[in-house]
Scaffold this motif. Structure first.
Motif, PDB file in Angstrom:
ATOM      1  N   GLN A  48     -22.578  45.424 -64.939  1.00  0.00           N
ATOM      2  CA  GLN A  48     -21.960  45.452 -66.269  1.00  0.00           C
ATOM      3  C   GLN A  48     -21.443  46.856 -66.551  1.00  0.00           C
ATOM      4  O   GLN A  48     -22.125  47.845 -66.249  1.00  0.00           O
ATOM      5  CB  GLN A  48     -22.960  45.028 -67.339  1.00  0.00           C
ATOM      6  CG  GLN A  48     -23.263  43.532 -67.337  1.00  0.00           C
ATOM      7  CD  GLN A  48     -24.074  43.103 -68.541  1.00  0.00           C
ATOM      8  OE1 GLN A  48     -24.950  43.821 -68.991  1.00  0.00           O
ATOM      9  NE2 GLN A  48     -23.771  41.929 -69.066  1.00  0.00           N
ATOM     10  N   LEU A  49     -20.260  46.926 -67.130  1.00  0.00           N
ATOM     11  CA  LEU A  49     -19.648  48.190 -67.513  1.00  0.00           C
ATOM     12  C   LEU A  49     -19.374  48.149 -69.009  1.00  0.00           C
ATOM     13  O   LEU A  49     -18.741  47.208 -69.490  1.00  0.00           O
ATOM     14  CB  LEU A  49     -18.343  48.410 -66.753  1.00  0.00           C
ATOM     15  CG  LEU A  49     -18.429  48.424 -65.227  1.00  0.00           C
ATOM     16  CD1 LEU A  49     -17.038  48.459 -64.612  1.00  0.00           C
ATOM     17  CD2 LEU A  49     -19.254  49.613 -64.752  1.00  0.00           C
ATOM     18  N   SER A  72     -24.372  49.335 -65.059  1.00  0.00           N
ATOM     19  CA  SER A  72     -25.655  48.832 -64.587  1.00  0.00           C
ATOM     20  C   SER A  72     -25.514  48.542 -63.102  1.00  0.00           C
ATOM     21  O   SER A  72     -24.440  48.665 -62.526  1.00  0.00           O
ATOM     22  CB  SER A  72     -26.042  47.560 -65.347  1.00  0.00           C
ATOM     23  OG  SER A  72     -25.109  46.525 -65.078  1.00  0.00           O
ATOM     24  N   GLY A  73     -26.622  48.130 -62.476  1.00  0.00           N
ATOM     25  CA  GLY A  73     -26.545  47.795 -61.068  1.00  0.00           C
ATOM     26  C   GLY A  73     -26.990  48.936 -60.185  1.00  0.00           C
ATOM     27  O   GLY A  73     -27.279  50.039 -60.648  1.00  0.00           O
ATOM     28  N   CYS A 114     -12.634  50.582 -67.829  1.00  0.00           N
ATOM     29  CA  CYS A 114     -13.424  51.186 -66.763  1.00  0.00           C
ATOM     30  C   CYS A 114     -13.512  50.209 -65.589  1.00  0.00           C
ATOM     31  O   CYS A 114     -13.652  48.997 -65.803  1.00  0.00           O
ATOM     32  CB  CYS A 114     -14.820  51.488 -67.315  1.00  0.00           C
ATOM     33  SG  CYS A 114     -15.988  52.181 -66.138  1.00  0.00           S
ATOM     34  N   ASN A 115     -13.426  50.736 -64.392  1.00  0.00           N
ATOM     35  CA  ASN A 115     -13.485  49.900 -63.193  1.00  0.00           C
ATOM     36  C   ASN A 115     -14.479  50.478 -62.191  1.00  0.00           C
ATOM     37  O   ASN A 115     -14.522  51.697 -61.987  1.00  0.00           O
ATOM     38  CB  ASN A 115     -12.109  49.800 -62.556  1.00  0.00           C
ATOM     39  CG  ASN A 115     -12.117  49.070 -61.230  1.00  0.00           C
ATOM     40  OD1 ASN A 115     -12.043  49.684 -60.168  1.00  0.00           O
ATOM     41  ND2 ASN A 115     -12.212  47.751 -61.278  1.00  0.00           N
ATOM     42  N   LEU A 116     -15.240  49.617 -61.590  1.00  0.00           N
ATOM     43  CA  LEU A 116     -16.152  49.979 -60.497  1.00  0.00           C
ATOM     44  C   LEU A 116     -15.790  49.153 -59.278  1.00  0.00           C
ATOM     45  O   LEU A 116     -15.656  47.925 -59.386  1.00  0.00           O
ATOM     46  CB  LEU A 116     -17.598  49.706 -60.910  1.00  0.00           C
ATOM     47  CG  LEU A 116     -18.694  49.956 -59.853  1.00  0.00           C
ATOM     48  CD1 LEU A 116     -20.009  50.323 -60.554  1.00  0.00           C
ATOM     49  CD2 LEU A 116     -18.930  48.777 -58.931  1.00  0.00           C
ATOM     50  N   TRP A 170     -14.953  45.099 -64.047  1.00  0.00           N
ATOM     51  CA  TRP A 170     -14.205  45.697 -65.162  1.00  0.00           C
ATOM     52  C   TRP A 170     -15.040  45.672 -66.427  1.00  0.00           C
ATOM     53  O   TRP A 170     -15.808  44.730 -66.666  1.00  0.00           O
ATOM     54  CB  TRP A 170     -12.913  44.923 -65.415  1.00  0.00           C
ATOM     55  CG  TRP A 170     -11.940  45.022 -64.293  1.00  0.00           C
ATOM     56  CD1 TRP A 170     -11.848  44.203 -63.201  1.00  0.00           C
ATOM     57  CD2 TRP A 170     -10.912  46.003 -64.135  1.00  0.00           C
ATOM     58  NE1 TRP A 170     -10.821  44.622 -62.377  1.00  0.00           N
ATOM     59  CE2 TRP A 170     -10.231  45.722 -62.931  1.00  0.00           C
ATOM     60  CE3 TRP A 170     -10.490  47.103 -64.891  1.00  0.00           C
ATOM     61  CZ2 TRP A 170      -9.159  46.494 -62.472  1.00  0.00           C
ATOM     62  CZ3 TRP A 170      -9.425  47.861 -64.443  1.00  0.00           C
ATOM     63  CH2 TRP A 170      -8.776  47.557 -63.254  1.00  0.00           C
ATOM     64  N   GLY A 171     -14.834  46.696 -67.237  1.00  0.00           N
ATOM     65  CA  GLY A 171     -15.414  46.685 -68.566  1.00  0.00           C
ATOM     66  C   GLY A 171     -14.552  45.882 -69.516  1.00  0.00           C
ATOM     67  O   GLY A 171     -13.503  45.348 -69.138  1.00  0.00           O
ATOM     68  N   GLN A 172     -14.992  45.806 -70.760  1.00  0.00           N
ATOM     69  CA  GLN A 172     -14.282  44.998 -71.761  1.00  0.00           C
ATOM     70  C   GLN A 172     -13.102  45.745 -72.379  1.00  0.00           C
ATOM     71  O   GLN A 172     -12.263  45.130 -73.042  1.00  0.00           O
ATOM     72  CB  GLN A 172     -15.257  44.551 -72.861  1.00  0.00           C
ATOM     73  CG  GLN A 172     -15.517  45.584 -73.955  1.00  0.00           C
ATOM     74  CD  GLN A 172     -16.411  46.739 -73.514  1.00  0.00           C
ATOM     75  OE1 GLN A 172     -16.950  46.752 -72.408  1.00  0.00           O
ATOM     76  NE2 GLN A 172     -16.564  47.722 -74.391  1.00  0.00           N
TER      77      GLN A 172
END
Length: 117
Positions: A3-4, A25-26, A95-97, A107-109
């Motif tokens: 989660q971002l 998270s993660g 935001c991207n991970l 992706w974040g919201q």
């Protein structure tokens, strides 16, 4: 599952500054590539800045010299310091991970940034 959560957006006058934050998270955060993207109304989502696991950075030409991306692997967070903001920076910032393999891509919201007088 990752989660971002982005924060720090808002309304700012031209020439002002904002600092965006993204909490992740993660596991294995330190190995991931983190990025900030933005999407303005009627436009495609575009890369703003990216930072790799070895702290290499890359920026869109439009933000070079004004924006700075950084990361804190202990806090599992990535930041975007935005200075000298312009009206054309107005967009939703995401935001991207992602992993180097591409298997992870989250992706974040999004958080709204509005630059206006």
């Amino acid at each position: 599952q990752v989660q971002l959560v982005e924060s720090g957006g808002g309304l700012v006058q031209p020439g002002g500054s904002l600092r965006l934050s993204c909490a992740a998270s993660g596991s294995l955060f330190s190995t991931k590539i983190m990025g900030w993207y933005r999407q303005a109304p009627g436009k495609e989502r575009e890369l703003v800045a990216v930072i790799t696991s070895d702290y290499s950075t890359n920026y869109a030409d439009s933000v070079k010299g004004r924006f700075t991306i950084s990361r804190d692997n202990v806090k599992k967070a990535v930041y975007l310091q935005m200075n000298s903001l312009k009206p054309e920076d107005t967009a939703v910032y995401y935001c991207n991970l992602r992993s180097r393999s591409g298997l992870d891509d989250y992706w974040g919201q999004g958080t709204q940034v509005t630059v206006s007088s």
